[in-house]
Design an enzyme around this catalytic site. Structure first.
Site, PDB file in Angstrom:
ATOM      1  CD  GLU A  79      -2.929  -1.118   0.052  1.00 42.74           C
ATOM      2  OE1 GLU A  79      -3.014  -0.057  -0.621  1.00 42.74           O
ATOM      3  OE2 GLU A  79      -3.607  -2.137  -0.179  1.00 42.74           O
ATOM      4  CB  CYS A 142      -7.023  -2.479   6.170  1.00 42.29           C
ATOM      5  SG  CYS A 142      -7.175  -4.256   6.435  1.00 42.29           S
ATOM      6  CG  HIS A 165      -4.735  -4.907   1.934  1.00 39.48           C
ATOM      7  ND1 HIS A 165      -4.931  -3.556   1.715  1.00 39.48           N
ATOM      8  CD2 HIS A 165      -5.596  -5.245   2.939  1.00 39.48           C
ATOM      9  CE1 HIS A 165      -5.861  -3.102   2.544  1.00 39.48           C
ATOM     10  NE2 HIS A 165      -6.283  -4.103   3.288  1.00 39.48           N
TER      11      HIS A 165
END
Length: 222
Positions: A79, A142, A165
């Site tokens: 991410e 998240c 993730h």
């Protein structure tokens, strides 16, 4: 000290591969001589951040990699950015469902990861695990955790962190289903590769778009 975090199950799932991957990656890295601890976070807005902050304060890690489940994705996703927005499509494990609420009131709109995600992408792919740079961590727990992490690290110079993730594990997907999955062992190998790569890179301040990294196109058109 390196801190890995994963989540408890949510959304009716019997397991959360992020926690299994965190434990397995911890063991892999410990076998290589790294000092690593793992913490399981509740899938609850607010509480996840509190547990994370307690772990940061107790362990004082130099590197933090938080891991979450992104069911439906087929690759390990590194991410890039956390946004200051909680907007839950489903309730969390405590029944909370915030809509358009800031993670940190009056906080910055977003934080960039301080992990070298492009170099890590190459390392994960070299380990034989499908991977990608993701431009969104969603707006569920998240992202809430990712933003909380980076907000905390903004006041901890030299401490790097970010979010990864992982897909469903095979046990979460019906046999013959088109929904992608990945063995936990592959997820753990990917996390270990991210950690090794991050440790090998010089420390950079949190919030820069490109910390010490390689020049590699890994963006998206949409």
């Amino acid at each position: 000290m390196i801190l890995l975090t994963g989540f408890e199950p949510f959304g009716g799932q019997p397991m959360n591969p992020s926690w299994a991957a965190a434990l397995s990656a911890r063991d892999l890295l410990r076998a290589e001589g790294f000092a690593v601890e793992a913490a399981e976070l509740p899938c609850v807005f607010g509480a996840a951040g509190s547990v994370l902050r307690n772990a940061l304060g107790g362990l004082e890690p130099e590197l933090v990699v938080c891991i979450g489940q992104a069911g439906g994705r087929g690759r390990v996703s590194l991410e890039r950015v956390a946004i200051n927005c909680d907007d839950a499509p489903i309730p969390d494990n405590a029944g909370n469902r915030p809509v358009d609420r800031e993670v940190v009131p009056a906080g910055p709109a977003a934080y960039f990861t301080s992990l070298p995600i492009k170099a890590a992408l190459l390392a994960v792919e070299s380990a034989g695990v499908p991977a990608e740079v993701s431009q969104t961590a969603g707006t569920y727990v998240c992202n809430h955790t990712f933003y909380t992490l980076m907000h905390e690290l903004a006041t901890r110079p030299g401490v790097r962190g970010g979010f990864v993730h992982v897909p469903f594990a095979p046990d979460q997907v019906e046999q013959g289903s088109a929904v992608p999955s990945l063995p936990v062992a592959a997820m753990a190998a990917a996390i270990a590769a991210v950690v090794r790569t991050s440790v090998s890179q010089p420390s950079q301040p949190s919030g820069v778009i490109q910390p010490a990294d390689v020049a590699l196109a890994a963006g998206s058109l949409h």
